[in-house]
Design a protein around this motif. Structure first.
Motif, PDB file in Angstrom:
ATOM      1  N   ILE A 269       0.833  -1.202   0.000  1.00  0.00           N
ATOM      2  CA  ILE A 269       0.000   0.000   0.000  1.00  0.00           C
ATOM      3  C   ILE A 269       0.870   1.255   0.000  1.00  0.00           C
ATOM      4  O   ILE A 269       0.559   2.232  -0.679  1.00  0.00           O
TER       5      ILE A 269
ATOM      6  N   ARG B 274      -2.623   7.837   2.563  1.00  0.00           N
ATOM      7  CA  ARG B 274      -2.998   6.437   2.842  1.00  0.00           C
ATOM      8  C   ARG B 274      -4.444   6.320   3.329  1.00  0.00           C
ATOM      9  O   ARG B 274      -5.146   5.373   2.992  1.00  0.00           O
ATOM     10  N   LYS B 275      -4.910   7.289   4.121  1.00  0.00           N
ATOM     11  CA  LYS B 275      -6.295   7.273   4.605  1.00  0.00           C
ATOM     12  C   LYS B 275      -7.279   7.438   3.450  1.00  0.00           C
ATOM     13  O   LYS B 275      -8.319   6.793   3.424  1.00  0.00           O
ATOM     14  N   THR B 276      -6.959   8.312   2.520  1.00  0.00           N
ATOM     15  CA  THR B 276      -7.812   8.507   1.343  1.00  0.00           C
ATOM     16  C   THR B 276      -7.896   7.222   0.537  1.00  0.00           C
ATOM     17  O   THR B 276      -8.977   6.833   0.082  1.00  0.00           O
ATOM     18  N   PHE B 277      -6.776   6.554   0.358  1.00  0.00           N
ATOM     19  CA  PHE B 277      -6.743   5.290  -0.370  1.00  0.00           C
ATOM     20  C   PHE B 277      -7.631   4.255   0.308  1.00  0.00           C
ATOM     21  O   PHE B 277      -8.465   3.622  -0.342  1.00  0.00           O
ATOM     22  N   SER B 278      -7.486   4.107   1.617  1.00  0.00           N
ATOM     23  CA  SER B 278      -8.265   3.101   2.344  1.00  0.00           C
ATOM     24  C   SER B 278      -9.751   3.427   2.355  1.00  0.00           C
ATOM     25  O   SER B 278     -10.586   2.540   2.243  1.00  0.00           O
ATOM     26  N   LYS B 279     -10.093   4.703   2.483  1.00  0.00           N
ATOM     27  CA  LYS B 279     -11.492   5.107   2.604  1.00  0.00           C
ATOM     28  C   LYS B 279     -12.240   5.070   1.275  1.00  0.00           C
ATOM     29  O   LYS B 279     -13.367   4.591   1.209  1.00  0.00           O
TER      30      LYS B 279
ATOM     31  N   ARG C 281      -9.875   1.558  -1.771  1.00  0.00           N
ATOM     32  CA  ARG C 281      -9.837   0.144  -1.374  1.00  0.00           C
ATOM     33  C   ARG C 281     -11.222  -0.398  -1.058  1.00  0.00           C
ATOM     34  O   ARG C 281     -11.465  -1.594  -1.161  1.00  0.00           O
ATOM     35  N   THR C 282     -12.168   0.467  -0.686  1.00  0.00           N
ATOM     36  CA  THR C 282     -13.528   0.017  -0.408  1.00  0.00           C
ATOM     37  C   THR C 282     -14.345  -0.185  -1.682  1.00  0.00           C
ATOM     38  O   THR C 282     -15.428  -0.754  -1.616  1.00  0.00           O
TER      39      THR C 282
ATOM     40  N   GLU D 209      -1.658 -11.444   2.278  1.00  0.00           N
ATOM     41  CA  GLU D 209      -1.961 -10.704   3.500  1.00  0.00           C
ATOM     42  C   GLU D 209      -1.388 -11.475   4.678  1.00  0.00           C
ATOM     43  O   GLU D 209      -1.703 -12.630   4.872  1.00  0.00           O
TER      44      GLU D 209
ATOM     45  N   ASN E 282       0.520  -6.994   9.119  1.00  0.00           N
ATOM     46  CA  ASN E 282       0.411  -5.653   8.553  1.00  0.00           C
ATOM     47  C   ASN E 282       0.836  -5.589   7.096  1.00  0.00           C
ATOM     48  O   ASN E 282       0.736  -4.547   6.474  1.00  0.00           O
TER      49      ASN E 282
END
Length: 65
Positions: free
Chosen positions: A11, A24-29, A32-33, A43, A46
Motif C-alpha cells: 500500500i 494512505r487514509k484517502t486510499f483506504s477510505k 480500497r472500499t 496478506e 500488517n
C-alpha cells in the motif's frame, strides 16, 4: 497517470508520489472500499501485497482506456 509493473506492490508503494500520489487514509477510505478494486494476493499481519497488473487494469477500466 500511474504506471504499475508486473510485480507486487505494498500500500505504501501504491500511494507514493510516483504512482497514485495520495494519502494512505484517502486510499483506504475511497479506493480500497471500491468493490471492483483488486483483492490482495498476500496478506500477513500488517503486510498486504497487490499485483501491479491488476491495479493497472482497474485504473484503465475506471478511466475508460
Amino acid at each position: 497517470m500511474a504506471d504499475f509493473e508486473k510485480r507486487g506492490y505494498t500500500i505504501t508503494e501504491i500511494v507514493d508520489k510516483d504512482h497514485m500520489n495520495m494519502d494512505r487514509k484517502t486510499f483506504s477510505k475511497h479506493i480500497r472500499t471500491d468493490k471492483a478494486f483488486p483483492k490482495p494476493f498476500f496478506e500477513s499481519g500488517n503486510s498486504v501485497m497487490f499485483w501491479g497488473t491488476n491495479i493497472q487494469y482497474w485504473i484503465d477500466k475506471k478511466s475508460g482506456r
